[in-house]
Design a protein around this motif. Structure first.
Motif, PDB file in Angstrom:
ATOM      1  N   ARG A 240       0.830  -1.204   0.000  1.00 53.20           N
ATOM      2  CA  ARG A 240       0.000   0.000   0.000  1.00 53.20           C
ATOM      3  C   ARG A 240       0.872   1.264   0.000  1.00 53.20           C
ATOM      4  O   ARG A 240       0.579   2.240  -0.703  1.00 53.20           O
ATOM      5  N   THR A 257      -6.784   0.096  -4.789  1.00 54.75           N
ATOM      6  CA  THR A 257      -8.051  -0.649  -4.788  1.00 54.75           C
ATOM      7  C   THR A 257      -7.801  -2.155  -4.751  1.00 54.75           C
ATOM      8  O   THR A 257      -8.478  -2.910  -4.027  1.00 54.75           O
ATOM      9  N   ASP A 260      -6.735  -3.070  -1.344  1.00 55.36           N
ATOM     10  CA  ASP A 260      -7.888  -3.105  -0.436  1.00 55.36           C
ATOM     11  C   ASP A 260      -8.666  -4.418  -0.582  1.00 55.36           C
ATOM     12  O   ASP A 260      -9.086  -5.028   0.413  1.00 55.36           O
TER      13      ASP A 260
END
Length: 427
Positions: A240, A257, A260
């Motif tokens: 990340r 994304t 996530d």
């Protein structure tokens, strides 16, 4: 088993009673016959002094009186053709007794008793009486009835004892079977109360030990899976940070994304590893879950030039599969499409009701998949082969199944049939 024990007890009881009561019944009959014969012989012998010394009129009177008192015919045969008392023809037994021999013989009317009286001046006299069959069998029928009732009572008692014994044996066996089925249904807290014979108590103890050992092993496995999944959070965090450091905002957003989504999958894996399998399954709206995952994968489909057709029936569509497992199953199916078909291959996601179930179908226009991919680790494309296995387990957990087929365009079509939610009490 209960019926077999009762049948065995009945057979043993009947055989024992037959071996005991039949000889006893014959003995009762013989005793009755002998008793009647002895009584008749004693009555006849009471005439011996009269026949040996008295005149004919006294003998006749005494014989008639004895016949009236005993209820049996009494005849006295004197030398020559004289017959006093009950008039009857001479029989072979009488002829034999005239030679000085007393005897008892069976006849059509019963039992014939003849007594030779010696010492008369004119020769040997014979006293004859007949014991009728009714007297020979007097009391035999009642005695046999008592024996039959006694035998029936003993058989019933034997059946009752066998039934109690069978219950005492079958109750712990039935409890063992019940606990085994509960353990098979993932009720790992089920235990057997040891009862019955020593062998059954030993089996019960072994089953309880096995259940406890299964609980320990499953707990260790879940913790290991949870720990392994938790370790993935560190590289995810690093990934990340790398995504946020990218200069292109679009690339950073796309990678973030994806990170996530991967983090959600790891979190779901931890929760699934630590979930109590006996807990009640909450209702999951399949329409909402599928719409969310299709929206996630549509970005990647657009980047790879794939046409995505989405045919979702209006919800809610409740199914008996947890939301994270349903999402993981759909991700596995869509991941197979992207991994095993070339870029630009169109695919379709359909969700609809069918015969009381909810059917989730993923079809593509690619080269298709052989049926061998249904098994774990059986993928011919060099992958782990776990994708379809994840989808299959999710479908079976919801009371459904996974189906492989051929899409109308010649590609592969995978259908997940999901059953309605089921409720159960938390242990």
């Amino acid at each position: 088993m209960r019926a077999r024990l009762a049948l065995l007890a009945a057979a043993v009881s009947v055989l024992t009673l037959v071996a005991f009561l039949v000889p006893l019944a014959l003995l009762v009959r013989d005793v009755a016959e002998d008793r009647a014969t002895v009584r008749a012989t004693a009555d006849a012998q009471s005439l011996v002094p009269v026949v040996g010394t008295a005149d004919d009129s006294t003998i006749r009177l005494t014989a008639e009186q004895l016949a009236a008192e005993s209820g049996r015919p009494v005849s006295v045969f004197l030398p020559g053709d004289t017959v006093l008392g009950t008039p009857v023809p001479r029989t072979p037994a009488v002829a034999l007794a005239e030679r000085g021999r007393s005897l008892t013989v069976a006849s059509e009317r019963g039992r014939e008793v003849v007594i030779a009286v010696q010492g008369r001046a004119d020769g040997t006299g014979v006293i004859r009486t007949v014991v009728p069959r009714t007297e020979l069998t007097a009391g035999v029928g009642r005695a046999w009835s008592v024996l039959a009732l006694l035998g029936l009572l003993l058989v019933l008692v034997g059946l009752l004892v066998a039934d109690r014994l069978a219950r005492a044996l079958l109750r712990p066996i039935a409890e063992l079977s019940t606990v085994s089925h509960r353990l098979a249904n993932a009720e790992l807290d089920a235990r057997v109360t040891p009862a019955g014979p020593a062998e059954l108590r030993e089996v019960a103890g072994a089953l309880n030990h096995l259940a406890a050992r299964i609980q320990v092993l499953l707990a260790q496995e879940r913790e290991q899976v949870a720990d392994l999944s938790h370790r993935l959070r560190t590289p995810l965090t690093a990934l990340r940070l790398e995504a946020e450091s990218l200069r292109e905002p679009q690339d950073a957003a796309r990678i973030a994304t994806a990170v996530d989504g991967l983090e959600r999958a790891v979190t779901g894996l931890i929760r699934q590893a630590r979930r109590d399998r006996s807990a009640a399954v909450a209702d999951t709206d399949a329409a909402a879950v599928v719409a969310d995952r299709v929206a996630f994968w549509s970005v990647l489909a657009e980047d790879t030039g794939r046409e995505l057709r989405c045919e979702l029936e209006a919800g809610p569509l409740p199914v008996g599969v947890p939301a994270d497992e349903l999402a993981a199953a759909l991700d596995a199916l869509l991941g197979n499409v992207f991994a095993h078909t070339p870029d630009g291959t169109a695919f379709t996601v359909r969700l609809a009701r069918d015969a009381g179930q909810v059917v989730l179908a993923v079809a593509d226009t690619g080269p298709g998949m052989p049926p061998a991919t249904l098994g774990r680790g059986a993928s011919p494309a060099g992958s782990t082969g776990l994708g379809l296995d994840i989808a299959r387990r999710a479908a079976e957990a919801g009371g459904g199944r996974l189906e492989l087929g051929v899409a109308p365009g010649g590609g592969a079509e995978v259908r997940l049939r999901l059953g309605p939610p089921t409720t159960s009490t938390r242990s």
